[in-house]
Design a protein around this motif. Sequence first.
Motif, PDB file in Angstrom:
ATOM      1  N   HIS A   1       0.829  -1.212   0.000  1.00 58.27           N
ATOM      2  CA  HIS A   1       0.000   0.000   0.000  1.00 58.27           C
ATOM      3  C   HIS A   1       0.868   1.270   0.000  1.00 58.27           C
ATOM      4  N   ASP A   2       1.993   1.240   0.697  1.00 54.54           N
ATOM      5  CA  ASP A   2       2.899   2.402   0.742  1.00 54.54           C
ATOM      6  C   ASP A   2       3.385   2.785  -0.667  1.00 54.54           C
ATOM      7  N   ASP A   3       3.550   1.768  -1.515  1.00 54.21           N
ATOM      8  CA  ASP A   3       4.072   2.004  -2.869  1.00 54.21           C
ATOM      9  C   ASP A   3       3.003   2.476  -3.855  1.00 54.21           C
TER      10      ASP A   3
ATOM     11  N   LEU B   1       0.010   6.918  -2.487  1.00 51.74           N
ATOM     12  CA  LEU B   1       0.918   7.130  -1.347  1.00 51.74           C
ATOM     13  C   LEU B   1       2.291   7.538  -1.881  1.00 51.74           C
ATOM     14  N   ASP B   2       3.279   6.640  -1.867  1.00 52.65           N
ATOM     15  CA  ASP B   2       4.621   7.064  -2.298  1.00 52.65           C
ATOM     16  C   ASP B   2       4.866   6.910  -3.807  1.00 52.65           C
ATOM     17  N   ASN B   3       3.965   6.211  -4.470  1.00 47.54           N
ATOM     18  CA  ASN B   3       4.061   6.042  -5.924  1.00 47.54           C
ATOM     19  C   ASN B   3       5.433   5.517  -6.355  1.00 47.54           C
TER      20      ASN B   3
ATOM     21  N   GLY C   1       1.303   6.780  11.676  1.00 51.93           N
ATOM     22  CA  GLY C   1       2.610   7.190  11.152  1.00 51.93           C
ATOM     23  C   GLY C   1       2.553   7.473   9.657  1.00 51.93           C
ATOM     24  N   GLN C   2       1.866   6.613   8.925  1.00 51.63           N
ATOM     25  CA  GLN C   2       1.726   6.819   7.477  1.00 51.63           C
ATOM     26  C   GLN C   2       0.914   8.081   7.172  1.00 51.63           C
ATOM     27  N   VAL C   3      -0.115   8.304   7.991  1.00 54.10           N
ATOM     28  CA  VAL C   3      -0.941   9.508   7.812  1.00 54.10           C
ATOM     29  C   VAL C   3      -0.081  10.763   8.020  1.00 54.10           C
ATOM     30  N   LEU C   4       0.734  10.746   9.074  1.00 51.78           N
ATOM     31  CA  LEU C   4       1.595  11.910   9.356  1.00 51.78           C
ATOM     32  C   LEU C   4       2.669  12.067   8.286  1.00 51.78           C
ATOM     33  N   ASP C   5       3.237  10.947   7.835  1.00 55.74           N
ATOM     34  CA  ASP C   5       4.275  10.982   6.800  1.00 55.74           C
ATOM     35  C   ASP C   5       3.751  11.729   5.563  1.00 55.74           C
ATOM     36  N   LEU C   6       2.524  11.430   5.192  1.00 50.11           N
ATOM     37  CA  LEU C   6       1.934  12.081   4.011  1.00 50.11           C
ATOM     38  C   LEU C   6       1.517  13.518   4.333  1.00 50.11           C
TER      39      LEU C   6
ATOM     40  N   LYS D   1       9.892  15.671  -0.984  1.00 53.85           N
ATOM     41  CA  LYS D   1       9.965  16.571   0.175  1.00 53.85           C
ATOM     42  C   LYS D   1       9.476  15.902   1.451  1.00 53.85           C
ATOM     43  N   LYS D   2       9.958  14.666   1.663  1.00 51.28           N
ATOM     44  CA  LYS D   2       9.634  13.935   2.893  1.00 51.28           C
ATOM     45  C   LYS D   2      10.489  14.479   4.025  1.00 51.28           C
ATOM     46  N   ASN D   3       9.985  14.359   5.217  1.00 54.14           N
ATOM     47  CA  ASN D   3      10.784  14.708   6.388  1.00 54.14           C
ATOM     48  C   ASN D   3      11.614  13.491   6.775  1.00 54.14           C
TER      49      ASN D   3
HETATM   50 MG    MG Z   1       6.080   5.968   2.824  1.00 55.77          MG
END
Ligand code: MG
Length: 297
Positions: free
Chosen positions: A83-85, A89-91, A159-164, A247-249
């Motif tokens: 799902h992350d990919d 999400l991260d595409n 965590g994934q929600v915050l990452d995005l 532009k990820k943290n």
């Molecule tokens: Mg990710």
Amino acid sequence: MFDLKEYLQRQREIINKALSNSILRFCPSDILIKPIQYVLLANGKRLRPILCLAANSIVGGDISNAMPAACALEMIHTYSLVHDDLPALDNDSLRRGRPTCHVQFSESTAILTGDALLTMAFEVLSEAGLQAPVAIANNYLKAIQIISKSAGCRGMIEGQVLDLAYEGIKIQQTELQHLHTLKTGALIRASVEAGAIIGGGSKEQISHLIDYADSIGLAFQVVDDILNVTGTPEHIGKAVGTDAARKKNTYPALLGLDAAKHYAFSLIDRALHALSFFDTDTEPLRAIGHYIIERHR
Ligand code: MG
Ligand code: IPE
Ligand code: IPE
Ligand code: MG
């Protein structure tokens, strides 16, 4: 002397075998079995199941009791990667050295494969609890609570929600630590804690193991951030430079590469210190700590 390479290899083999058997048992679908095997039996490091088995073993548990939990953790982790990919999400189009699930099959297949793996994890866990002797069954119930909490809104998903949500927004180290602790640390902590609980570990043993897990969990994501800058797709099996592009943290973006590396080392020191409590064989967990910092993939 303890041979880490040989240990990891052996653990991966038994875990891969158990995962392969689980798929055959729990997935009767002629269509979905292909993408499930494609993503789950790919070349993953198997860190979470290895940690679960090692924590089980350090408290004197029986590996056959912990193996279903180890498999469930890898299923949850693998679903999270699928799902992350996804494009939303991260595409990403490369994972574990191969095209990502949505690229290889289709986006709908990747969504459903993730759904199937997450659900399968809880079938595996609950079945193991039902088949176990009473004392272990109760431990399984606790493990299910810990694992589900770590994977959901109080853990990985938050965590994934915050990452995005933080993409393109500059956050401080406190927020970044919170994000990484949830996104990656929560499931790593649950792997160690569940393994120790199923093994019948004492409160004190579990508390030291949680300290160990929290430090290696954060270090693991710091190193993941570093490898996204310094790694090569051939080594890490996924695209590099993507965090900066989106532009990820990350720790290297916030602290610089050297300080990020230094921070990861200090976390591993802290993790190893937590193991000094044990008088049983701490070698595998120690070696895994070193591996997390020294890995190239
Ligand atoms: Mg990710
Ligand atoms: C990648 O996890 C995603 C993170 C949470 C950092 P791993 O680096 O454990 O990926 P695999 O399982 O080895 O592919
Ligand atoms: C992945 O984090 C975390 C989860 C899947 C929960 P990242 O997005 O930073 O990891 P990679 O670099 O894609 O493996
Ligand atoms: Mg990603």
